[in-house]
Design a protein around this motif. Structure first.
Motif, PDB file in Angstrom:
ATOM      1  N   LEU A  81       0.934  -1.369  -0.062  1.00  0.00           N
ATOM      2  CA  LEU A  81      -0.080  -0.011   0.080  1.00  0.00           C
ATOM      3  C   LEU A  81       0.913   1.177   0.107  1.00  0.00           C
ATOM      4  N   ILE A  82       1.881   1.367   0.773  1.00  0.00           N
ATOM      5  CA  ILE A  82       2.643   2.396   1.105  1.00  0.00           C
ATOM      6  C   ILE A  82       3.544   2.610  -0.488  1.00  0.00           C
ATOM      7  N   GLY A  83       4.061   1.477  -0.766  1.00  0.00           N
ATOM      8  CA  GLY A  83       5.035   1.635  -1.929  1.00  0.00           C
ATOM      9  C   GLY A  83       4.198   1.851  -2.968  1.00  0.00           C
ATOM     10  N   THR A  84       2.744   1.632  -3.405  1.00  0.00           N
ATOM     11  CA  THR A  84       1.973   2.024  -4.432  1.00  0.00           C
ATOM     12  C   THR A  84       1.719   3.600  -4.294  1.00  0.00           C
ATOM     13  N   THR A  85       1.515   3.876  -3.193  1.00  0.00           N
ATOM     14  CA  THR A  85       1.214   5.337  -2.977  1.00  0.00           C
ATOM     15  C   THR A  85       2.088   6.335  -3.329  1.00  0.00           C
ATOM     16  N   ILE A  86       3.499   5.778  -2.796  1.00  0.00           N
ATOM     17  CA  ILE A  86       4.704   6.700  -2.994  1.00  0.00           C
ATOM     18  C   ILE A  86       4.873   6.742  -4.484  1.00  0.00           C
ATOM     19  N   GLY A  87       4.741   5.620  -5.243  1.00  0.00           N
ATOM     20  CA  GLY A  87       5.013   5.544  -6.644  1.00  0.00           C
ATOM     21  C   GLY A  87       3.791   6.277  -7.489  1.00  0.00           C
ATOM     22  N   THR A  88       2.738   6.446  -7.064  1.00  0.00           N
ATOM     23  CA  THR A  88       1.723   6.961  -7.706  1.00  0.00           C
ATOM     24  C   THR A  88       1.966   8.428  -7.611  1.00  0.00           C
ATOM     25  N   LEU A  89       2.236   8.748  -6.190  1.00  0.00           N
ATOM     26  CA  LEU A  89       2.484  10.376  -5.996  1.00  0.00           C
ATOM     27  C   LEU A  89       3.797  10.836  -7.106  1.00  0.00           C
ATOM     28  N   ILE A  90       4.763  10.240  -7.030  1.00  0.00           N
ATOM     29  CA  ILE A  90       6.152  10.504  -7.922  1.00  0.00           C
ATOM     30  C   ILE A  90       5.372  10.532  -9.458  1.00  0.00           C
ATOM     31  N   ALA A  91       4.420   9.471  -9.852  1.00  0.00           N
ATOM     32  CA  ALA A  91       4.014   9.212 -11.040  1.00  0.00           C
ATOM     33  C   ALA A  91       3.348  10.514 -11.664  1.00  0.00           C
ATOM     34  N   ILE A  92       2.346  11.079 -10.854  1.00  0.00           N
ATOM     35  CA  ILE A  92       1.509  12.004 -11.416  1.00  0.00           C
ATOM     36  C   ILE A  92       2.132  13.244 -12.079  1.00  0.00           C
ATOM     37  N   PRO A  93       2.975  13.666 -11.573  1.00  0.00           N
ATOM     38  CA  PRO A  93       3.721  14.816 -12.277  1.00  0.00           C
ATOM     39  C   PRO A  93       4.330  14.381 -13.700  1.00  0.00           C
ATOM     40  N   PHE A  94       5.010  13.059 -13.518  1.00  0.00           N
ATOM     41  CA  PHE A  94       5.777  12.573 -14.744  1.00  0.00           C
ATOM     42  C   PHE A  94       4.557  12.568 -15.829  1.00  0.00           C
ATOM     43  N   SER A  95       3.473  11.768 -15.481  1.00  0.00           N
ATOM     44  CA  SER A  95       2.661  11.423 -16.533  1.00  0.00           C
ATOM     45  C   SER A  95       2.029  12.575 -17.147  1.00  0.00           C
ATOM     46  N   VAL A  96       1.915  13.676 -16.353  1.00  0.00           N
ATOM     47  CA  VAL A  96       1.259  14.965 -16.907  1.00  0.00           C
ATOM     48  C   VAL A  96       2.328  15.512 -18.008  1.00  0.00           C
ATOM     49  N   LEU A  97       3.756  15.584 -17.664  1.00  0.00           N
ATOM     50  CA  LEU A  97       4.793  15.733 -18.588  1.00  0.00           C
ATOM     51  C   LEU A  97       5.273  14.967 -19.733  1.00  0.00           C
ATOM     52  N   VAL A 148       9.319   2.272  -6.804  1.00  0.00           N
ATOM     53  CA  VAL A 148       9.921   2.464  -8.280  1.00  0.00           C
ATOM     54  C   VAL A 148       9.384   1.675  -9.057  1.00  0.00           C
ATOM     55  N   PHE A 149       8.923   0.474  -8.784  1.00  0.00           N
ATOM     56  CA  PHE A 149       8.292  -0.403  -9.561  1.00  0.00           C
ATOM     57  C   PHE A 149       6.922   0.122 -10.324  1.00  0.00           C
ATOM     58  N   SER A 150       6.193   0.376  -9.138  1.00  0.00           N
ATOM     59  CA  SER A 150       4.737   0.959  -9.583  1.00  0.00           C
ATOM     60  C   SER A 150       4.980   2.205 -10.315  1.00  0.00           C
ATOM     61  N   PHE A 151       5.743   2.979 -10.082  1.00  0.00           N
ATOM     62  CA  PHE A 151       6.160   4.392 -10.677  1.00  0.00           C
ATOM     63  C   PHE A 151       6.274   4.207 -11.995  1.00  0.00           C
ATOM     64  N   GLY A 152       7.071   3.214 -12.561  1.00  0.00           N
ATOM     65  CA  GLY A 152       7.164   2.918 -13.983  1.00  0.00           C
ATOM     66  C   GLY A 152       5.933   2.518 -14.881  1.00  0.00           C
ATOM     67  N   MET A 153       5.297   1.499 -13.848  1.00  0.00           N
ATOM     68  CA  MET A 153       3.971   1.068 -14.632  1.00  0.00           C
ATOM     69  C   MET A 153       2.803   1.923 -14.679  1.00  0.00           C
ATOM     70  N   ILE A 154       2.858   2.749 -13.378  1.00  0.00           N
ATOM     71  CA  ILE A 154       1.515   3.671 -13.487  1.00  0.00           C
ATOM     72  C   ILE A 154       1.665   4.984 -14.113  1.00  0.00           C
ATOM     73  N   SER A 155       2.777   5.298 -14.453  1.00  0.00           N
ATOM     74  CA  SER A 155       3.025   6.758 -14.962  1.00  0.00           C
ATOM     75  C   SER A 155       2.499   6.286 -16.567  1.00  0.00           C
ATOM     76  N   LYS A 156       2.926   5.339 -16.986  1.00  0.00           N
ATOM     77  CA  LYS A 156       2.704   4.634 -18.575  1.00  0.00           C
ATOM     78  C   LYS A 156       1.029   4.875 -18.600  1.00  0.00           C
ATOM     79  N   LEU A 157       0.422   3.841 -17.508  1.00  0.00           N
ATOM     80  CA  LEU A 157      -1.011   3.968 -17.544  1.00  0.00           C
ATOM     81  C   LEU A 157      -1.663   5.236 -17.595  1.00  0.00           C
ATOM     82  N   GLU A 160      -1.220   7.656 -20.677  1.00  0.00           N
ATOM     83  CA  GLU A 160      -2.173   7.072 -21.877  1.00  0.00           C
ATOM     84  C   GLU A 160      -3.708   7.421 -21.482  1.00  0.00           C
ATOM     85  N   THR A 161      -4.072   7.651 -20.186  1.00  0.00           N
ATOM     86  CA  THR A 161      -5.392   8.015 -19.686  1.00  0.00           C
ATOM     87  C   THR A 161      -5.603   9.342 -20.253  1.00  0.00           C
ATOM     88  N   ILE A 162      -4.437  10.243 -19.555  1.00  0.00           N
ATOM     89  CA  ILE A 162      -4.564  11.644 -20.131  1.00  0.00           C
ATOM     90  C   ILE A 162      -4.719  11.934 -21.520  1.00  0.00           C
TER      91      ILE A 162
END
Lengths: 264, 267
Positions: A81-97, A148-157, A160-162
Motif C-alpha cells: 500500500l505504502i509503496g504503491t502510494t509513493i510510486g503514484t505520487l511521483i508518477a502524477i507529475p511525470f505522467s502530466v509531462l 519505483v516498480f509501480s512508478f514505471g508502470m503507473i505513469s505509463k497507464l 495514456e489515460t490523459i
C-alpha cells in the motif's frame, strides 16, 4: 488456358521461402536454446521422484506455523500500500509531462518517456537487490522497490489515460485565460480521476503479488519467511506460506475488482 | 419518492466521508505497522557508487570468451525465456480448453470453474519457489529456470488463451459442423485457425515477461544473468553491476520492440 496470362510469382513466393525459412529458423532457435540451457529430459524424468517427494512434503502443511505467518503477511500488504502510494505520487507529475496533449514540447516529452521506459525494463527483484544494498535489509527496502516498480508502470497507464481525454474543457479554460496549473486542476483531473483510482488499485494488486517474494532478498514481508523455510528444507512451512499468499492475493484481487467495477 | 431522492442525496453528499475515513484508517494502519529502519549511514555513498558504476561500466566483462561473460549469459537468459515460453504455450492449450466456458454454459460450470481455480493457483504460486523446487530435482542451472518458466507461465497463458476461446467467433465452427464435419475437423479446421493469431500474440507478450523473470531467476541459482548480478551486488562490485544493468536494459528494450512489432502485424 495460356500459362503466360497467369500472374507471375516471384521465386520467394513460389517456394514459400518466408514460411519455410521462418520455420527452420524457429526450430534452430529452439535447438540452440535447448543446447544453451543444457536441457536434459532424461535427467528430469529420473529425478522426478525427488520432485514428487518435495511435493508430497508440501502436501502436509505445518498448520501450527500459521500464527507466525500472519504478522509478516500483514506487513506485506502494508508495504504494497505504502509503496504503491509513493510510486503514484511521483508518477502524477511525470505522467502530466509525458502526455502529448498537455506538453507540446517533443524534447521534454521524449526525455520523460525515455526515463519511464528505462524504469519499466527493470524487474522487481533486481530493484529489491539494489535497494537492499542501498538502504539495508528490512521493509524500507521493499517499500522503495515497490515505489519505483509501480512508478514505471503507473505513469505509463496515467499518461495514456490523459491522452484520451476530451479537449473541449481544456480549450474552454484556456480561452477564459486559465494558466497551465488551473487547466490541469479544473479540466484534466475531473476527467481522469476515476481511471486513476482504478489503475492505482490495479497496480496495488500487482504489487501485493510482487511484494510476497521481495523478502527473499531481504526486502521485508512474507518473503523473508519463505526464504527461511526453503533454506532450512522445511517444505511443510513453505506450503503454509504459499497458501497464505494465495489467500491474500485472491482476497485483495476480489476486493479491488469490486471497487474497480464500481468506479467504471 | 421524496424518501428515495433524500436517501440518494445523503449517500451522494456524505459517501465520500465514509470512504475518506476508510482510506485514512488504512494509511495510519500501514504507516504504524511498518518498521521504518531509517537509512543506513552508507546509503548515500552506496547509491553514489551505483550511479558511478552505471556511468563507468566494466566493459571488459562484456565478452571475454569464457562463457561466464555478460554476452553469453544474456543469450542464456533469452534461451531460458524462449524455451520456457515455448513449452508453456503448448502445455497451456489443454488448460485453456479446460478452463474456457462454452457459450451456453452458465456462470458456474464445474469444469470451467475448477479449471480457472487451477490456473489462479499456478499463477499465484511464486515463480522463485517453483525454481527452487526444480533445482532440487535437476540441480542448479538454467534447465531448472526453463522448467520454472514453463510451469509458471501456464497460469497466465492458460487464462488469456481461455478468454480468447470464450470470446472467439463461433461462426466457422458451425459452418464445419453443418457441412458434416466431425468434432476433430471442427477443432482442427475452425477453432484452431480462428484463435491462432491471438494465441501467438499472447505467447509473444508472455515471452516479454519471461525475459524479465529469467533475468532474476539466477538469483536463486536457476541460470542466466541473475547469478552474477546478485554476486556483484553482494561483493559491491558496482562497475560490474553497472554493465549488467545496462545489458538487461538493452536486452529487455530490444525484445519488447521486436515482439511488439510482430504482435502489431498479427492482430
Amino acid at each position: 488456358m495460356d500459362k503466360d496470362l497467369l500472374p507471375k510469382r516471384s521465386f520467394a513466393q513460389k517456394y514459400h521461402v518466408r514460411g519455410i525459412g521462418g520455420t527452420i529458423l524457429f526450430f534452430f532457435l529452439l535447438w540452440g536454446s535447448a543446447v544453451m540451457t543444457g536441457v536434459n529430459w532424461g535427467d528430469f524424468f529420473t529425478n522426478l521422484d525427488q520432485f514428487f517427494d518435495l511435493l508430497s512434503r508440501m502436501a502436509h502443511p505445518a498448520w501450527d506455523y500459521t500464527n507466525i505467518v500472519i504478522q509478516p503477511i500483514i506487513e506485506t500488504i502494508q508495504m504494497a500500500l505504502i509503496g504503491t502510494t509513493i510510486g503514484t505520487l511521483i508518477a502524477i507529475p511525470f505522467s502530466v509531462l509525458a502526455a502529448r496533449n498537455l506538453v507540446k514540447n517533443p524534447i521534454v516529452r521524449g526525455i520523460i518517456r525515455f526515463i519511464l521506459n528505462l524504469v519499466r525494463t527493470l524487474p522487481d527483484l533486481l530493484l529489491a537487490a539494489l535497494f537492499v544494498a542501498v538502504v539495508g535489509i528490512g521493509s524500507t527496502a521493499g517499500v522503495w522497490t515497490l515505489a519505483v516498480f509501480s512508478f514505471g508502470m503507473i505513469s505509463k497507464l496515467f499518461y495514456e489515460t490523459i491522452e484520451t481525454i476530451d479537449d473541449g474543457p481544456l480549450e474552454a479554460l484556456r480561452a477564459a485565460g486559465a494558466n497551465n496549473v488551473q487547466v490541469v486542476v479544473f479540466a484534466v483531473i475531473p476527467q481522469v480521476l476515476n481511471s486513476f483510482v482504478s489503475y492505482f488499485l490495479y497496480t496495488f494488486e500487482i504489487n501485493v503479488r510482487a511484494s510476497t517474494v521481495l523478502g527473499y532478498l531481504g526486502a521485508g514481508g512474507i518473503g523473508v519467511y519463505l526464504q527461511r523455510s526453503l533454506s532450512s528444507f522445511r517444505y511443510d512451512q513453505t506450503a503454509v506460506i504459499v497458501i497464505a499468499i494465495l489467500l491474500v492475493v485472491i482476497v485483495i484481487d476480489a476486493v479491488s475488482n469490486k471497487l474497480r467495477e464500481r468506479l467504471q | 419518492m421524496t424518501e428515495i431522492s433524500k436517501k440518494q442525496n445523503f449517500t451522494a453528499r456524505y459517501g465520500w466521508i465514509f470512504w475518506g475515513i476508510i482510506v485514512v484508517f488504512l494509511y495510519i494502519w500501514s504507516l504504524t505497522g511498518l518498521q521504518f529502519s531509517g537509512l543506513q549511514e552508507s546509503a548515500g555513498e552506496v547509491s553514489k557508487s551505483i550511479i558511478n558504476g552505471l556511468f563507468h561500466p566494466e566493459w571488459s566483462y562484456f565478452y571475454d570468451g569464457s562463457g561466464e561473460d555478460l554476452f553469453s549469459l544474456i543469450i542464456q537468459t533469452l534461451a531460458i525465456a524462449f524455451l520456457g515460453t515455448f513449452v508453456s504455450a503448448i502445455l497451456s492449450v489443454p488448460f485453456a480448453f479446460f478452463a474456457a466456458r462454452a457459450p451456453k454454459e452458465g456462470k458456474f460450470h464445474p469444469r470451467s470453474t475448477s479449471g480457472k481455480f487451477v490456473l489462479v493457483f499456478i499463477r499465484t504460486f511464486p515463480e522463485l519457489v517453483l525454481a527452487i523446487m526444480f533445482i532440487k530435482a535437476v540441480g542448479p542451472g538454467s534447465f531448472a529456470g526453463v522448467l520454472a518458466v514453463s510451469i509458471h507461465s501456464i497460469g497466465m497463458l492458460g487464462k488469456l488463451f481461455g478468454e480468447a476461446i470464450e470470446n472467439m467467433d463461433r461462426g466457422s465452427e458451425e459452418a464445419i459442423q453443418s457441412a458434416g464435419g466431425s468434432k476433430a475437423d471442427m477443432w482442427l479446421l475452425a477453432t484452431m485457425p480462428t484463435i491462432m493469431p491471438e494465441f501467438l500474440s499472447y505467447t509473444l507478450y508472455r515471452f516479454e515477461i519471461a525475459v524479465r523473470s529469467a533475468s532474476i531467476l539466477g538469483m536463486v541459482g536457476a541460470g542466466g544473468i541473475g547469478t552474477p548480478l546478485l554476486f556483484a551486488i553482494q561483493t559491491r562490485n558496482w562497475s560490474r553491476v553497472g554493465i549488467i544493468l545496462l545489458g538487461i536494459i538493452v536486452m529487455v528494450t530490444l525484445i519488447d520492440l521486436i515482439s511488439g512489432s510482430i504482435r502489431k502485424k498479427l492482430v
